[in-house]
Design a protein around this motif. Structure first.
Motif, PDB file in Angstrom:
ATOM      1  N   GLU A 278       0.796  -1.231   0.000  1.00 17.90           N
ATOM      2  CA  GLU A 278       0.000   0.000   0.000  1.00 17.90           C
ATOM      3  C   GLU A 278       0.830   1.283   0.000  1.00 17.90           C
ATOM      4  N   LYS A 279       2.080   1.206   0.453  1.00 19.35           N
ATOM      5  CA  LYS A 279       2.888   2.419   0.594  1.00 19.35           C
ATOM      6  C   LYS A 279       3.250   2.997  -0.778  1.00 19.35           C
ATOM      7  N   MET A 280       3.532   4.295  -0.806  1.00 11.28           N
ATOM      8  CA  MET A 280       3.868   4.974  -2.053  1.00 11.28           C
ATOM      9  C   MET A 280       5.148   4.427  -2.686  1.00 11.28           C
ATOM     10  N   GLU A 281       6.049   3.886  -1.885  1.00 11.91           N
ATOM     11  CA  GLU A 281       7.296   3.341  -2.448  1.00 11.91           C
ATOM     12  C   GLU A 281       7.141   1.920  -2.980  1.00 11.91           C
ATOM     13  N   ASN A 282       5.934   1.343  -2.837  1.00 15.10           N
ATOM     14  CA  ASN A 282       5.722  -0.052  -3.261  1.00 15.10           C
ATOM     15  C   ASN A 282       5.338  -0.178  -4.735  1.00 15.10           C
ATOM     16  N   LEU A 283       6.193   0.338  -5.600  1.00 15.17           N
ATOM     17  CA  LEU A 283       6.017   0.148  -7.046  1.00 15.17           C
ATOM     18  C   LEU A 283       7.383  -0.210  -7.610  1.00 15.17           C
ATOM     19  N   ASP A 284       7.471  -1.381  -8.229  1.00 16.56           N
ATOM     20  CA  ASP A 284       8.756  -1.869  -8.733  1.00 16.56           C
ATOM     21  C   ASP A 284       8.728  -2.060 -10.245  1.00 16.56           C
ATOM     22  N   VAL A 285       9.880  -1.844 -10.868  1.00 12.57           N
ATOM     23  CA  VAL A 285      10.021  -2.161 -12.299  1.00 12.57           C
ATOM     24  C   VAL A 285       9.842  -3.662 -12.466  1.00 12.57           C
ATOM     25  N   PHE A 286       9.121  -4.072 -13.506  1.00 12.89           N
ATOM     26  CA  PHE A 286       8.893  -5.500 -13.749  1.00 12.89           C
ATOM     27  C   PHE A 286      10.061  -6.089 -14.537  1.00 12.89           C
ATOM     28  N   HIS A 287      10.755  -7.035 -13.914  1.00 11.22           N
ATOM     29  CA  HIS A 287      11.861  -7.740 -14.560  1.00 11.22           C
ATOM     30  C   HIS A 287      11.427  -9.185 -14.828  1.00 11.22           C
ATOM     31  N   PRO A 288      11.145  -9.550 -16.092  1.00 15.02           N
ATOM     32  CA  PRO A 288      10.681 -10.908 -16.390  1.00 15.02           C
ATOM     33  C   PRO A 288      11.613 -12.008 -15.888  1.00 15.02           C
ATOM     34  N   ASP A 289      12.941 -11.806 -16.015  1.00 13.49           N
ATOM     35  CA  ASP A 289      13.874 -12.842 -15.581  1.00 13.49           C
ATOM     36  C   ASP A 289      13.820 -13.051 -14.070  1.00 13.49           C
ATOM     37  N   ARG A 290      13.678 -11.963 -13.326  1.00 16.78           N
ATOM     38  CA  ARG A 290      13.603 -12.075 -11.872  1.00 16.78           C
ATOM     39  C   ARG A 290      12.289 -12.732 -11.445  1.00 16.78           C
ATOM     40  N   MET A 291      11.200 -12.377 -12.143  1.00 17.01           N
ATOM     41  CA  MET A 291       9.909 -12.972 -11.816  1.00 17.01           C
ATOM     42  C   MET A 291       9.926 -14.466 -12.111  1.00 17.01           C
ATOM     43  N   ALA A 292      10.574 -14.866 -13.205  1.00 18.56           N
ATOM     44  CA  ALA A 292      10.684 -16.295 -13.541  1.00 18.56           C
ATOM     45  C   ALA A 292      11.440 -17.031 -12.442  1.00 18.56           C
ATOM     46  N   SER A 293      12.520 -16.429 -11.945  1.00 22.65           N
ATOM     47  CA  SER A 293      13.296 -17.042 -10.856  1.00 22.65           C
ATOM     48  C   SER A 293      12.450 -17.195  -9.609  1.00 22.65           C
ATOM     49  N   ARG A 294      11.621 -16.191  -9.319  1.00 28.44           N
ATOM     50  CA  ARG A 294      10.753 -16.264  -8.141  1.00 28.44           C
ATOM     51  C   ARG A 294       9.722 -17.369  -8.304  1.00 28.44           C
ATOM     52  N   ILE A 295       9.156 -17.476  -9.508  1.00 27.27           N
ATOM     53  CA  ILE A 295       8.148 -18.502  -9.755  1.00 27.27           C
ATOM     54  C   ILE A 295       8.736 -19.902  -9.582  1.00 27.27           C
ATOM     55  N   LEU A 296       9.984 -20.080  -9.989  1.00 27.12           N
ATOM     56  CA  LEU A 296      10.633 -21.395  -9.871  1.00 27.12           C
ATOM     57  C   LEU A 296      11.277 -21.602  -8.495  1.00 27.12           C
ATOM     58  N   GLY A 297      11.067 -20.656  -7.581  1.00 30.33           N
ATOM     59  CA  GLY A 297      11.582 -20.805  -6.223  1.00 30.33           C
ATOM     60  C   GLY A 297      13.067 -20.578  -6.106  1.00 30.33           C
ATOM     61  N   MET A 298      13.665 -19.892  -7.106  1.00 31.85           N
ATOM     62  CA  MET A 298      15.111 -19.660  -7.080  1.00 31.85           C
ATOM     63  C   MET A 298      15.452 -18.289  -6.501  1.00 31.85           C
ATOM     64  N   GLY A 299      14.427 -17.612  -5.956  1.00 33.97           N
ATOM     65  CA  GLY A 299      14.676 -16.332  -5.307  1.00 33.97           C
ATOM     66  C   GLY A 299      14.799 -15.180  -6.280  1.00 33.97           C
ATOM     67  N   ASP A 300      15.056 -14.013  -5.723  1.00 30.39           N
ATOM     68  CA  ASP A 300      15.194 -12.795  -6.523  1.00 30.39           C
ATOM     69  C   ASP A 300      16.203 -11.893  -5.817  1.00 30.39           C
TER      70      ASP A 300
END
Length: 480
Positions: A278-300
């Motif tokens: 909810e905070k104003m600083e809670n907006l991040d650039v979307f990085h597809p490679d990082r999101m893929a790593s998160r989805i596969l449980g390999m962290g970010d």
């Protein structure tokens, strides 16, 4: 947190594959079946799933993979690469005008978080580019829409151009753009009206605003919790407005993540930002490679490092590192660290960015109440200056006094002091490049299995290298 169910299913499928001494065609078929079911359950578009599974199977089938060295790891890499490609391969920056102002038009359905996202974007531009953004309040239909935008703007000290609810939105935008040029604003963010569903009147108005403003960026704000409906919404807006990018909101909510994985493939439009919190600083650039790593449980780890860099003072961090190494980390340092960690967002989200921790049983139902940090601070703030700088002074009578002074149970005080001692010990081992103690604390298991172990080993080598550099530098200074 988004993707938890998907991450768990995919991790299980990959782990089953890794345990095989050799991977057969039958094993690959079974793995692909589990991946397909996992994606469909995550509400990923059916045609997207079909195409994704076909591509992975084609690349994974064949002697060079199945009979090669460590085929399971090769297949995991193929899945990771295809997930990244599915979501757009790389981050896409905001379109900018060759001269000021850059005009950004925010569009989306009512309730998607458009106004809040406009505020988060303005906050980001102010803090990262030292820019001077301005809002135009062009939503004249929703009750209290202008008031909400004004509240958001006041919280981040950004001006709002508004004309009330009795003026045509196109005219409001026309006058607002004139004022922005006169005031030399770097960015103009137009907060447009939304509806509960796409209708002709809304689209005609948005098309007219687009013709007048000639925006450099048309950002479609989509609620990730709406699943496949988010994809249909994106298609509807894109057909009429030719949107330039998508912002996914509520990605930290109870969402299966299908929208994030389908929108790019279905519309061809990049996801530029994601909102988590909810905070104003809670907006991040979307990085597809990082999101893929998160989805596969390999962290970010990259996002984690970036968050740390934003919130941690480099000089103070170096000083803290030296104290950890010398086992001189005290309660004053701990208090400072708590404040900085709190600014990074919910702790459970931070921990899940570490390799292998996304579905770690210890974190499965972890929900750290922000009040717990406040309780720890209250205990530390009840200490004398001597107790803060010398943690070994904590005898039973001092602990009882802390409990009374902080209003917390003695059991809680004892637990905090014990955990601080364990953390202090582990910090000393880690900062000196010794992970054996940390590994023992985790029952012999490093986060992320082999991949986590490799990451930790790389970290250890870097720490040792840095230590040698510092020692070399110190010797030179002593000679002088």
């Amino acid at each position: 947190m988004a993707f938890e169910g998907l991450t768990e299913r995919l991790q299980k499928a990959m782990e089953k594959l890794r345990r095989k001494p050799k991977v057969t065609e039958a094993d690959l078929r079974e793995t692909m079946r589990e991946i397909r079911l996992a994606l469909l359950e995550a509400d990923v578009n059916f045609s997207v799933v079909k195409d994704f599974v076909k591509k992975v199977r084609e690349k994974a089938t064949g002697a060079e993979v199945l009979k090669g060295l460590n085929p399971a790891q090769q297949i995991v890499k193929i899945v990771n690469d295809e997930l990244t490609a599915l979501m757009g391969s790389e981050a896409v920056a905001l379109n900018k005008a060759p001269h000021i102002p850059t005009v950004i038009m925010m569009v989306g359905l009512q309730g998607a978080g458009k106004t809040t996202t406009a505020g988060k974007l303005a906050y980001r531009l102010k803090n990262e580019e030292n820019a001077r953004p301005m809002f135009i309040a062009a939503d004249v239909y929703r009750p209290a829409a202008i008031t909400q935008l004004q509240q958001v703007a006041d919280s981040i000290d950004v001006p709002v151009f508004k004309k009330g609810t009795d003026v045509d939105p196109v005219e409001i935008v026309r006058e607002g753009l004139t004022q922005a040029k006169e005031n030399h604003n770097d960015y103009v963010i137009i907060d447009t009206a939304g509806r509960l569903q796409i209708d002709e009147q809304l689209m005609d108005e948005l098309v007219n605003i687009k013709k007048l403003a000639e925006p450099n960026e048309i950002l479609l704000v989509v609620d990730a919790m709406t699943g496949q409906n988010a994809v249909a919404t994106a298609q509807g807006f894109d057909e009429k407005l030719d949107v330039t990018g998508v912002v996914l909101t509520k990605l930290d909510g109870d969402t299966r993540g299908g929208a994030a994985m389908s929108i790019r493939a279905v519309t061809g439009k990049p996801i530029k930002f994601v909102g988590e919190g909810e905070k104003m600083e809670n907006l991040d650039v979307f990085h597809p490679d990082r999101m893929a790593s998160r989805i596969l449980g390999m962290g970010d780890m990259m996002t984690l490092i970036e968050k740390a860099q934003k919130n941690f003072d480099e000089e103070q961090a170096q000083e803290t590192m030296e104290k950890m190494r010398a086992n001189e980390f005290d309660y004053n340092d701990f208090l400072a660290q708590l404040d900085q960690i709190s600014n990074m967002g919910p702790l459970e989200n931070i921990l899940k960015m570490m390799p292998g921790m996304a579905n770690n049983p210890a974190l499965k139902n972890l929900n750290i109440d922000p009040k717990q940090f406040a309780h720890i601070k209250a205990i530390i703030q009840s200490m004398t200056p001597a107790e803060r700088t010398n943690p070994d002074l904590m005898n039973p009578s001092r602990r009882r006094r802390l409990a009374a002074g902080s209003g917390r149970p003695i059991v809680e005080v004892n637990r905090m002091i014990k955990q601080f001692g364990q953390m202090r010990k582990m910090m000393k081992q880690v900062t000196n490049g010794n992970f054996s103690g940390m590994q023992n604390m985790m029952g012999g298991q490093m986060p992320g299995g082999k991949m986590g172990q490799m990451a930790m080993n790389r970290m250890a080598r870097k720490m040792k290298k840095d230590k040698l550099k510092r020692m070399k530098k110190l010797r030179k200074l002593r000679k002088k």
